[in-house]
Scaffold this motif. Structure first.
Motif, PDB file in Angstrom:
ATOM      1  N   LYS A   1       0.858  -1.185   0.000  1.00  0.00           N
ATOM      2  CA  LYS A   1       0.000   0.000   0.000  1.00  0.00           C
ATOM      3  C   LYS A   1       0.895   1.237   0.000  1.00  0.00           C
ATOM      4  CE  LYS A   1      -3.410  -2.396   2.880  1.00  0.00           C
ATOM      5  NZ  LYS A   1      -4.060  -2.429   4.215  1.00  0.00           N
ATOM      6  N   ILE A   2       0.692   2.111  -0.953  1.00  0.00           N
ATOM      7  CA  ILE A   2       1.472   3.354  -1.036  1.00  0.00           C
ATOM      8  C   ILE A   2       0.583   4.461  -0.489  1.00  0.00           C
ATOM      9  CG2 ILE A   2       2.848   4.841  -2.527  1.00  0.00           C
ATOM     10  CD1 ILE A   2       2.841   2.607  -4.604  1.00  0.00           C
ATOM     11  N   THR A   3       0.732   4.764   0.774  1.00  0.00           N
ATOM     12  CA  THR A   3      -0.219   5.659   1.424  1.00  0.00           C
ATOM     13  C   THR A   3       0.426   6.476   2.529  1.00  0.00           C
ATOM     14  OG1 THR A   3      -2.304   5.739   2.677  1.00  0.00           O
ATOM     15  CG2 THR A   3      -0.936   3.785   2.974  1.00  0.00           C
ATOM     16  N   SER A   4      -0.115   7.661   2.736  1.00  0.00           N
ATOM     17  CA  SER A   4       0.291   8.497   3.871  1.00  0.00           C
ATOM     18  C   SER A   4      -0.575   8.222   5.085  1.00  0.00           C
ATOM     19  CB  SER A   4       0.188   9.982   3.491  1.00  0.00           C
ATOM     20  OG  SER A   4      -1.137  10.313   3.116  1.00  0.00           O
ATOM     21  N   GLN A   5      -1.527   7.302   4.948  1.00  0.00           N
ATOM     22  CA  GLN A   5      -2.433   6.962   6.049  1.00  0.00           C
ATOM     23  C   GLN A   5      -1.825   5.804   6.838  1.00  0.00           C
ATOM     24  OE1 GLN A   5      -6.286   4.968   5.374  1.00  0.00           O
ATOM     25  NE2 GLN A   5      -7.235   6.762   6.297  1.00  0.00           N
ATOM     26  N   HIS A   6      -1.081   6.149   7.859  1.00  0.00           N
ATOM     27  CA  HIS A   6      -0.345   5.156   8.638  1.00  0.00           C
ATOM     28  C   HIS A   6      -1.105   4.834   9.913  1.00  0.00           C
ATOM     29  CE1 HIS A   6       3.534   6.631   6.441  1.00  0.00           C
ATOM     30  NE2 HIS A   6       2.647   6.072   5.639  1.00  0.00           N
ATOM     31  N   THR A   7      -2.248   4.181   9.753  1.00  0.00           N
ATOM     32  CA  THR A   7      -3.220   3.936  10.823  1.00  0.00           C
ATOM     33  C   THR A   7      -3.622   5.289  11.416  1.00  0.00           C
ATOM     34  OG1 THR A   7      -1.961   1.905  11.223  1.00  0.00           O
ATOM     35  CG2 THR A   7      -3.791   2.309  12.667  1.00  0.00           C
ATOM     36  N   LEU A   8      -3.864   5.387  12.706  1.00  0.00           N
ATOM     37  CA  LEU A   8      -4.279   6.656  13.314  1.00  0.00           C
ATOM     38  C   LEU A   8      -3.053   7.341  13.900  1.00  0.00           C
ATOM     39  CD1 LEU A   8      -7.592   5.548  15.094  1.00  0.00           C
ATOM     40  CD2 LEU A   8      -7.266   6.398  12.759  1.00  0.00           C
ATOM     41  N   ILE A   9      -2.290   8.035  13.051  1.00  0.00           N
ATOM     42  CA  ILE A   9      -1.018   8.591  13.491  1.00  0.00           C
ATOM     43  C   ILE A   9      -1.026  10.102  13.647  1.00  0.00           C
ATOM     44  CG2 ILE A   9      -0.065   8.829  11.158  1.00  0.00           C
ATOM     45  CD1 ILE A   9       2.658   8.017  12.367  1.00  0.00           C
TER      46      ILE A   9
ATOM     47  N   ALA B   1       4.278  17.461  12.351  1.00  0.00           N
ATOM     48  CA  ALA B   1       3.214  16.561  11.911  1.00  0.00           C
ATOM     49  C   ALA B   1       2.847  16.858  10.451  1.00  0.00           C
ATOM     50  CB  ALA B   1       1.996  16.697  12.807  1.00  0.00           C
ATOM     51  N   HIS B   2       2.792  18.140  10.102  1.00  0.00           N
ATOM     52  CA  HIS B   2       2.503  18.544   8.729  1.00  0.00           C
ATOM     53  C   HIS B   2       3.594  18.055   7.781  1.00  0.00           C
ATOM     54  CE1 HIS B   2       1.372  21.073   5.330  1.00  0.00           C
ATOM     55  NE2 HIS B   2       2.617  21.502   5.284  1.00  0.00           N
ATOM     56  N   LEU B   3       4.861  18.221   8.169  1.00  0.00           N
ATOM     57  CA  LEU B   3       5.971  17.785   7.324  1.00  0.00           C
ATOM     58  C   LEU B   3       5.959  16.265   7.137  1.00  0.00           C
ATOM     59  CD1 LEU B   3       8.870  20.060   8.616  1.00  0.00           C
ATOM     60  CD2 LEU B   3       7.787  20.137   6.364  1.00  0.00           C
ATOM     61  N   TYR B   4       5.615  15.536   8.192  1.00  0.00           N
ATOM     62  CA  TYR B   4       5.515  14.082   8.083  1.00  0.00           C
ATOM     63  C   TYR B   4       4.474  13.708   7.028  1.00  0.00           C
ATOM     64  CZ  TYR B   4       4.754   9.179   9.399  1.00  0.00           C
ATOM     65  OH  TYR B   4       4.634   7.815   9.383  1.00  0.00           O
ATOM     66  N   GLY B   5       3.311  14.315   7.111  1.00  0.00           N
ATOM     67  CA  GLY B   5       2.259  14.020   6.153  1.00  0.00           C
ATOM     68  C   GLY B   5       2.641  14.399   4.732  1.00  0.00           C
ATOM     69  N   MET B   6       3.255  15.576   4.563  1.00  0.00           N
ATOM     70  CA  MET B   6       3.628  16.038   3.234  1.00  0.00           C
ATOM     71  C   MET B   6       4.752  15.197   2.641  1.00  0.00           C
ATOM     72  SD  MET B   6       1.462  18.314   2.484  1.00  0.00           S
ATOM     73  CE  MET B   6       0.350  17.215   3.405  1.00  0.00           C
ATOM     74  N   ALA B   7       5.660  14.696   3.478  1.00  0.00           N
ATOM     75  CA  ALA B   7       6.731  13.819   2.984  1.00  0.00           C
ATOM     76  C   ALA B   7       6.144  12.557   2.382  1.00  0.00           C
ATOM     77  CB  ALA B   7       7.691  13.465   4.120  1.00  0.00           C
ATOM     78  N   ASN B   8       5.142  12.000   3.036  1.00  0.00           N
ATOM     79  CA  ASN B   8       4.532  10.768   2.551  1.00  0.00           C
ATOM     80  C   ASN B   8       3.611  11.013   1.361  1.00  0.00           C
ATOM     81  OD1 ASN B   8       5.249   8.300   4.373  1.00  0.00           O
ATOM     82  ND2 ASN B   8       5.036  10.016   5.781  1.00  0.00           N
ATOM     83  N   GLU B   9       2.925  12.143   1.333  1.00  0.00           N
ATOM     84  CA  GLU B   9       2.140  12.495   0.150  1.00  0.00           C
ATOM     85  C   GLU B   9       3.052  12.693  -1.058  1.00  0.00           C
ATOM     86  OE1 GLU B   9      -1.508  13.384  -0.466  1.00  0.00           O
ATOM     87  OE2 GLU B   9      -1.364  11.703   0.937  1.00  0.00           O
ATOM     88  N   ALA B  10       4.203  13.331  -0.832  1.00  0.00           N
ATOM     89  CA  ALA B  10       5.170  13.516  -1.912  1.00  0.00           C
ATOM     90  C   ALA B  10       5.709  12.173  -2.407  1.00  0.00           C
ATOM     91  CB  ALA B  10       6.321  14.405  -1.436  1.00  0.00           C
ATOM     92  N   ALA B  11       5.866  11.218  -1.493  1.00  0.00           N
ATOM     93  CA  ALA B  11       6.349   9.888  -1.875  1.00  0.00           C
ATOM     94  C   ALA B  11       5.370   9.206  -2.823  1.00  0.00           C
ATOM     95  CB  ALA B  11       6.569   9.037  -0.633  1.00  0.00           C
ATOM     96  N   ILE B  12       4.085   9.335  -2.559  1.00  0.00           N
ATOM     97  CA  ILE B  12       3.074   8.742  -3.450  1.00  0.00           C
ATOM     98  C   ILE B  12       3.212   9.317  -4.847  1.00  0.00           C
ATOM     99  CG2 ILE B  12       0.607   8.402  -3.845  1.00  0.00           C
ATOM    100  CD1 ILE B  12       0.201   8.813  -0.810  1.00  0.00           C
ATOM    101  N   GLN B  13       3.362  10.640  -4.919  1.00  0.00           N
ATOM    102  CA  GLN B  13       3.480  11.283  -6.223  1.00  0.00           C
ATOM    103  C   GLN B  13       4.772  10.894  -6.934  1.00  0.00           C
ATOM    104  OE1 GLN B  13       0.979  13.082  -7.678  1.00  0.00           O
ATOM    105  NE2 GLN B  13       2.309  12.844  -9.489  1.00  0.00           N
ATOM    106  N   MET B  14       5.850  10.691  -6.178  1.00  0.00           N
ATOM    107  CA  MET B  14       7.115  10.279  -6.787  1.00  0.00           C
ATOM    108  C   MET B  14       7.004   8.904  -7.424  1.00  0.00           C
ATOM    109  SD  MET B  14      10.137  11.673  -4.284  1.00  0.00           S
ATOM    110  CE  MET B  14      11.406  11.035  -5.392  1.00  0.00           C
ATOM    111  N   TYR B  15       6.291   7.986  -6.780  1.00  0.00           N
ATOM    112  CA  TYR B  15       6.038   6.687  -7.400  1.00  0.00           C
ATOM    113  C   TYR B  15       5.285   6.878  -8.714  1.00  0.00           C
ATOM    114  CZ  TYR B  15       7.473   3.583  -3.550  1.00  0.00           C
ATOM    115  OH  TYR B  15       8.199   2.871  -2.618  1.00  0.00           O
ATOM    116  N   ALA B  16       4.223   7.674  -8.665  1.00  0.00           N
ATOM    117  CA  ALA B  16       3.424   7.891  -9.870  1.00  0.00           C
ATOM    118  C   ALA B  16       4.271   8.494 -10.984  1.00  0.00           C
ATOM    119  CB  ALA B  16       2.241   8.799  -9.541  1.00  0.00           C
TER     120      ALA B  16
END
Length: 494
Positions: free
Chosen positions: A79-87, A100-115
């Protein structure tokens, strides 16, 4: 690009990815070499780091003790997701809005990098954009808090009770535009331009020289991407992390879901589609704490209950490293090692965390500033957020540490039934015994070769596991998972 090597095999204990995909074999290192960058570990994190470095014009050598993607990468649910359970509510409370914002944006950016990579190189890997859900059957207030927290961190989230799950729920937090894929199909293309040595076990690092069983590699920069770091000092990751196992079934003859799902409760289940199948996951436990077994059977019961017409295609298990503050360690291995880096502690979210790692580490090595590196810095270790977890890890290690002498308990072997494993105490010593179904005996010293913790038997996997740091050994004593680097002391029986 096509995946011509992806053909179904018949081995039902391999992951669905492994069943379908094979990699071209790479040679073993057999002489001393020099390299600008050495990456230890050919999993998703190490391979992506090498790939991004190559895109920057920096060649790296990848060393792998087994084969490409033979560890956690082949056992992920992908699963390529920024939703890491209830984090996100937890991150806001412990680290504040900015981190917390940077953590979320890092993972959202990772999804886009895969795409972007998949599009740029025309990679055929069953990549699909799809929503991700964390659901609850009990406490809806947790879900409501997480929706608000995710939105505060800049992630588009919404509350819903409308799902395609085969049971009713109280509510779920939904993240849109997440993704899933076949990780091995993806890596078949990513690895093509990379220099990789397989079956090259790293024994240690001395003065920026990587020591292997086939030769020495002198390097300017070294990345340890071995899932669990094998160097105890400096860094001391063995008191900052623990490992957990989880289990999965691929089942066919099922209706498809509209997204990826995970229960907020550790005792619940996860779901995702793949082709005409559903991957059903669950059964999480700390490595070395599954003496009663039954994890696969519990999944099979759930599959039978939720999808009565389903058929099992294969089953497998995975192992994940958990940091004490729930954020991965990505960056310098220690404050005193400016040219030695680490990527670890991904929990169950290795796909996005691997891409985040690759971006941060490739930026560091190429001299570029990464906007997310501070969040994942292994030297962050904020006392207010981490000390209680650190004390728990240290306590667990001390409680399980033993130093015993090896002795074969011949007089008690009859106590172990065929097809079972057990710890036998003989004159104060703990010996691990396994009898196969024909009655052949395999005896090992039940002491982990990493730091001496007492091992425990996992009947679902027929292996010995370390509850301290997660090393695993098969019933013959052969090493399966690090941080241990050596197999167990063992005695053959006729």
């Amino acid at each position: 690009m096509s995946s011509d090597n992806c053909t179904l095999t018949n081995h039902n204990t391999e992951s669905i990815w492994k069943k379908e995909c094979q990699f071209e074999k790479r040679e073993q290192l057999k002489n001393d070499i020099n390299a600008d960058v050495v990456i230890i570990g050919a999993g998703m994190a190490g391979l992506l780091t090498a790939f991004l470095l190559k895109k920057k014009g920096i060649d790296a050598v990848v060393l792998e003790g087994n084969e490409i993607a033979s560890g956690q990468t082949q056992n992920t649910t992908a699963k390529i997701t920024s939703q890491h359970t209830l984090i996100y509510d937890n991150l806001l409370q412990k680290f504040g809005r900015e981190k917390a914002h940077l953590y979320g944006m890092a993972n959202e950016a990772a999804i886009q990098m895969y795409a972007d990579l998949i599009n740029e190189y025309n990679i055929s890997c069953h990549f699909e954009r799809i929503p991700s859900y964390v659901y609850t059957k009990d406490d809806v207030s947790k879900i409501e808090k997480e929706v608000k927290a995710a939105e505060e961190c800049g992630i588009k989230a919404e509350f819903t009770a409308d799902t395609t799950l085969p049971f009713s729920i109280k509510g779920a937090v939904k993240f849109i535009n997440q993704a899933m894929f076949n990780p091995l199909e993806f890596l078949q293309e990513v690895t093509k331009p990379l220099k990789i040595y397989e079956h090259t076990m790293v024994k240690g690092i001395e003065d920026m020289v990587v020591l292997t069983d086939g030769g020495k590699v002198k390097a300017k920069e070294i990345v340890v991407a071995t899932h669990y770091p094998f160097i105890n000092s400096p860094g001391y990751y063995f008191v900052r992390m623990h490992q957990e196992r989880s289990y999965a079934l691929a089942i066919s003859n099922v209706p498809m879901l509209d997204g990826m799902y995970k229960d907020e409760s550790q005792s619940g289940y996860s779901f995702r589609n793949y082709k005409d199948m559903i991957i059903l996951g669950g059964g999480s436990h700390r490595t070395g704490e599954n003496s009663s077994g039954g994890k696969y059977e519990n999944l099979r019961k759930a599959a039978s209950e939720y999808y009565p017409e389903s058929k099992e295609v294969c089953h497998w298990s995975a192992q994940d490293c958990h940091s004490v503050d729930k954020i991965p360690y990505i960056g310098k291995y220690a404050a005193t090692t400016p040219n030695l880096y680490v990527a670890t502690g991904f929990k169950k979210w290795g796909m996005t965390s691997s891409m985040v790692s690759a971006k941060i580490l490739s930026d560091k090595i190429s001299g570029n500033k990464n906007p997310f590196e501070e969040v994942f810095d292994p030297q962050r270790f904020e006392v207010t957020a981490s000390m209680s977890g650190l004390m728990d890890e240290t306590k667990h290690t001390v409680e399980n540490l033993i130093l015993k002498k090896f002795k074969i308990p011949e007089t008690k072997l009859d106590e172990v039934p065929n097809g079972h494993g057990a710890l036998i105490e003989e004159e104060g010593h703990k010996i691990g015994v396994y009898k196969d179904i024909e009655g052949q005996v395999f005896t090992v010293l039940a002491k982990c070769t990493h730091l001496g913790c007492q091992l425990e038997w996992n009947p679902d996997e027929l292996c010995w596991e370390c509850p301290c740091h997660g090393s695993r050994f098969d019933y013959t004593g052969a090493l399966i998972n690090n941080p241990a680097l050596k197999s167990l002391e063992r005695e053959q029986h006729n």
